[in-house]
Design an enzyme around this catalytic site. Structure first.
Site, PDB file in Angstrom:
ATOM      1  N   HIS A 257     -51.742  13.274  33.727  1.00 47.81           N
ATOM      2  CA  HIS A 257     -50.645  12.862  34.618  1.00 47.81           C
ATOM      3  C   HIS A 257     -51.263  11.884  35.619  1.00 47.81           C
ATOM      4  O   HIS A 257     -51.814  12.291  36.643  1.00 47.81           O
ATOM      5  CB  HIS A 257     -50.031  14.077  35.322  1.00 47.81           C
ATOM      6  CG  HIS A 257     -49.324  14.989  34.381  1.00 47.81           C
ATOM      7  ND1 HIS A 257     -48.181  14.605  33.714  1.00 47.81           N
ATOM      8  CD2 HIS A 257     -49.598  16.245  33.964  1.00 47.81           C
ATOM      9  CE1 HIS A 257     -47.777  15.594  32.938  1.00 47.81           C
ATOM     10  NE2 HIS A 257     -48.616  16.597  33.069  1.00 47.81           N
ATOM     11  N   GLU A 285     -50.473  15.248  27.962  1.00 48.88           N
ATOM     12  CA  GLU A 285     -49.267  15.112  28.796  1.00 48.88           C
ATOM     13  C   GLU A 285     -49.249  13.770  29.525  1.00 48.88           C
ATOM     14  O   GLU A 285     -48.871  13.678  30.700  1.00 48.88           O
ATOM     15  CB  GLU A 285     -49.200  16.262  29.819  1.00 48.88           C
ATOM     16  CG  GLU A 285     -49.241  17.632  29.187  1.00 48.88           C
ATOM     17  CD  GLU A 285     -49.089  18.791  30.173  1.00 48.88           C
ATOM     18  OE1 GLU A 285     -48.626  18.563  31.309  1.00 48.88           O
ATOM     19  OE2 GLU A 285     -49.430  19.921  29.806  1.00 48.88           O
TER      20      GLU A 285
HETATM   21  O1  G3I Z   1     -33.454  25.008  33.622  1.00 43.40           O
HETATM   22  C1  G3I Z   1     -33.155  24.904  35.016  1.00 43.40           C
HETATM   23  C2  G3I Z   1     -31.712  24.530  35.228  1.00 43.40           C
HETATM   24  O2  G3I Z   1     -30.888  25.571  34.747  1.00 43.40           O
HETATM   25  C3  G3I Z   1     -31.494  24.310  36.730  1.00 43.40           C
HETATM   26  O3  G3I Z   1     -30.183  23.844  36.923  1.00 43.40           O
HETATM   27  C4  G3I Z   1     -32.458  23.273  37.265  1.00 43.40           C
HETATM   28  C5  G3I Z   1     -32.309  23.085  38.769  1.00 43.40           C
HETATM   29  O4  G3I Z   1     -33.534  22.708  39.360  1.00 43.40           O
HETATM   30  O5  G3I Z   1     -33.778  23.709  37.000  1.00 43.40           O
HETATM   31  C6  G3I Z   1     -34.030  23.846  35.621  1.00 43.40           C
HETATM   32  O6  G3I Z   1     -35.374  24.248  35.456  1.00 43.40           O
HETATM   33  C7  G3I Z   1     -36.328  23.242  35.672  1.00 43.40           C
HETATM   34  C8  G3I Z   1     -37.141  23.087  34.401  1.00 43.40           C
HETATM   35  O7  G3I Z   1     -38.199  22.163  34.610  1.00 43.40           O
HETATM   36  C9  G3I Z   1     -36.285  22.561  33.231  1.00 43.40           C
HETATM   37  O8  G3I Z   1     -35.787  21.301  33.527  1.00 43.40           O
HETATM   38  C10 G3I Z   1     -37.221  23.678  36.818  1.00 43.40           C
HETATM   39  O9  G3I Z   1     -36.484  23.701  38.027  1.00 43.40           O
HETATM   40  C11 G3I Z   1     -38.392  22.741  36.938  1.00 43.40           C
HETATM   41  O10 G3I Z   1     -39.319  23.271  37.893  1.00 43.40           O
HETATM   42  C12 G3I Z   1     -39.101  22.618  35.604  1.00 43.40           C
HETATM   43  O11 G3I Z   1     -40.122  21.668  35.758  1.00 43.40           O
HETATM   44  C13 G3I Z   1     -41.076  21.670  34.721  1.00 43.40           C
HETATM   45  C14 G3I Z   1     -42.462  21.859  35.309  1.00 43.40           C
HETATM   46  O12 G3I Z   1     -43.412  21.808  34.251  1.00 43.40           O
HETATM   47  C15 G3I Z   1     -42.656  23.173  36.020  1.00 43.40           C
HETATM   48  O13 G3I Z   1     -43.965  23.227  36.519  1.00 43.40           O
HETATM   49  C16 G3I Z   1     -41.001  20.330  34.027  1.00 43.40           C
HETATM   50  O14 G3I Z   1     -39.748  20.170  33.383  1.00 43.40           O
HETATM   51  C17 G3I Z   1     -42.128  20.252  33.005  1.00 43.40           C
HETATM   52  O15 G3I Z   1     -42.160  18.940  32.475  1.00 43.40           O
HETATM   53  C18 G3I Z   1     -43.450  20.549  33.681  1.00 43.40           C
HETATM   54  O16 G3I Z   1     -44.482  20.470  32.760  1.00 43.40           O
HETATM   55  C19 G3I Z   1     -45.794  20.747  33.244  1.00 43.40           C
HETATM   56  C20 G3I Z   1     -46.587  21.282  32.082  1.00 43.40           C
HETATM   57  O17 G3I Z   1     -45.946  22.407  31.541  1.00 43.40           O
HETATM   58  C21 G3I Z   1     -48.007  21.621  32.486  1.00 43.40           C
HETATM   59  N1  G3I Z   1     -48.644  20.506  33.110  1.00 43.40           N
HETATM   60  C22 G3I Z   1     -47.908  19.881  34.210  1.00 43.40           C
HETATM   61  C23 G3I Z   1     -46.508  19.508  33.769  1.00 43.40           C
HETATM   62  C24 G3I Z   1     -45.766  18.820  34.885  1.00 43.40           C
HETATM   63  O18 G3I Z   1     -45.518  19.678  35.946  1.00 43.40           O
END
Ligand code: G3I
Length: 472
Positions: A257, A285
């Site tokens: 990242h 990633e």
């Molecule tokens: O699914 C809910 C949804 O129902 C709700 O309305 C919405 C409101 O905020 O949230 C949704 O969940 C989110 C989820 O992604 C799906 O979109 C979470 O809030 C959000 O925190 C979550 O973020 C993910 C993040 O990991 C969490 O740490 C990112 O999509 C995802 O791309 C990211 O991926 C991580 C890797 O797993 C590990 N390395 C870092 C990378 C980036 O943070």
């Protein structure tokens, strides 16, 4: 514009394409109502075919490399699904296989999205990287807030691994077994797992994963370990020790990242030192974020940096490939997590390949043919989302420098019985298969170098091919 870029496996010298982002939306266009109309009648290729002649996955395969993307399972239809299937030979579920996603309540499982991604991958001859089994984040509340003895915690962890890895046994090529175990200074991160089980949780997790699927490649994955630094050296020492102890470990994942202008100079050297331990290395990633709005200069720099990252992997035979963390700026975690930053992926939010895409092409040995400078105005059609009976479509009308419109009408013929039920930012009529959409009162003007977008909902059944849009 970028629709006419072509890539191929030929080794002719490359030239840089001129690329341009739509620089304004309907509101900005409204400021330019004085400009004269250009009678530009251009036909645009459907967005789904807007990328290269030779898909990235073919370029990568010719080099023996994987090219992957993180995906959101519910989006794997329409243009998003077309690109995910056409350009990539690996998929990683962005969230769908995390513990909170698959077991939100103890003993209650939801595999819907994970299964959907694995099924899609198999249908498109793609490998899947499972992500992720043991992490400190995105754990269900019942697990994160529970009070557990070390024995209970170990049982929970190994049961989870046995269940999830076992469910997909023989179908997944690799697993990120342990995610983000280190602090920046190279000490172990204080997590549920480390605090309860000590550093040996890592060996226990890897051993459980090997037992559940002996064929899957097992990885430890972390961020800020792309260059040689305290954190990557801690990872290096850990995996060296695990190998010496006979713990099953096949590779390390360098998340990557990255921030524009900060690609570590020691990236390739770092990949090489892990490879020299007899381990595979995957860039798992990749994204390269910037302060928004993006400019042509920033996008050009991003292209160079994407190219450099892919070249570093190509240069080391044990680097298995590169996965981007979302292929489109409309499906990236960056804007939510870093307000004011974004534009981190190879495709823009309208599914048009950005300069970064062509940096990947170059690094993978493809050639990029510079198109003539864009002229006139054109329309690009894309499917933003699709469900079993309906879809949301979008048309972006863009004018190159020196061209403009004071009013517009976009017309096309639906080839498979699609019917528009509702449109916004345009007035649309449909007579049998023929659709005609005229500008609204406020967005008829498209300035030189600017763009206007309108959208619609429509029904479909059977298939939903993208039509060719004519602008008049
Ligand atoms: O699914 C809910 C949804 O129902 C709700 O309305 C919405 C409101 O905020 O949230 C949704 O969940 C989110 C989820 O992604 C799906 O979109 C979470 O809030 C959000 O925190 C979550 O973020 C993910 C993040 O990991 C969490 O740490 C990112 O999509 C995802 O791309 C990211 O991926 C991580 C890797 O797993 C590990 N390395 C870092 C990378 C980036 O943070």
């Amino acid at each position: 514009m970028r629709t006419s870029l072509r890539t191929s496996l030929r080794s002719s010298p490359r030239t840089s394409p001129t690329t341009r982002r739509p620089s304004s939306g309907a509101r900005l266009a409204a400021l330019f109502t004085g400009v004269s109309a250009v009678a530009a009648l251009l036909v645009a290729a459907p967005a789904a075919q807007a990328a290269a002649d030779t898909p990235l996955r073919d370029l990568a395969a010719a080099r023996g490399k994987a090219i992957g993307t993180a995906v959101t399972g519910s989006k794997l239809t329409g243009t998003y699904g077309d690109i995910a299937g056409r350009e990539f030979n690996w998929l990683t579920p962005g969230n769908a296989m995390k513990w909170a996603s698959v077991e939100p309540s103890r003993g209650t499982f939801d595999w819907t999205e994970a299964d959907r991604i694995v099924d899609f991958a198999e249908a498109h001859d793609q490998d899947v990287r499972g992500h992720t089994l043991v992490w400190h984040s995105q754990n269900p509340d019942w697990l994160a807030n529970g009070t557990w003895t070390p024995a209970q915690l170990r049982q929970l962890m190994t049961d989870h691994i046995a269940l999830e890895v076992g469910r997909y046994k023989g179908r997944l090529a690799a697993w990120d077994v342990v995610n983000e175990p280190f602090n920046e200074d190279g000490t172990f991160r204080q997590t549920l797992w480390y605090n309860g089980l000590g550093a040996d949780y890592i060996a226990q997790a890897l051993t459980a994963a090997r037992a559940a699927d002996p064929a899957a490649k097992l990885y430890i994955n972390d961020y800020n370990v792309e260059g040689v630094n305290a954190k990557s050296t801690a990872l290096y020492n850990l995996v060296k020790d695990l190998k010496a102890r006979g713990v099953p470990i096949d590779g390390v994942g360098l998340q990557a990242h990255l921030i524009l202008g900060q690609v570590p100079a020691t990236f390739q050297q770092n990949i090489q030192r892990f490879a020299d331990l007899g381990l595979d290395v995957a860039v798992t990633e990749l994204d390269i974020r910037m302060q928004t709005p993006a400019t042509d200069a920033k996008l050009a720099q991003q292209r160079t940096e994407y190219e450099a990252v892919f070249k570093a992997c190509v240069a080391v035979s044990r680097c298995t490939g590169v996965t981007v963390w979302g292929f489109t700026d409309s499906d990236s975690w960056i804007p939510d997590t870093f307000p004011g930053e974004g534009a981190a992926t190879p495709y823009d939010a309208n599914y048009q390949p950005k300069p970064a895409y062509y940096g990947i092409v170059t690094a993978l040995g493809g050639t990029v043919t510079e198109p003539p400078p864009p002229t006139g105005c054109s329309a690009a059609y894309s499917v933003q989302s699709q469900w079993n009976t309906g879809f949301t479509g979008q048309v972006t009308i863009s004018c190159a420098a020196g061209s403009s419109l004071s009013s517009w009408r976009a017309t096309w013929t639906f080839g498979a019985g699609q019917r528009i039920s509702q449109a916004w930012n345009a007035t649309c009529t449909q007579t049998q298969a023929a659709v005609s959409c005229a500008n609204a009162s406020w967005n008829g003007s498209v300035p030189s170098g600017g763009s206007v977008t309108f959208g619609f909902n429509a029904s479909w059944s059977g298939s939903n091919p993208a039509p060719t849009v004519t602008l008049g």
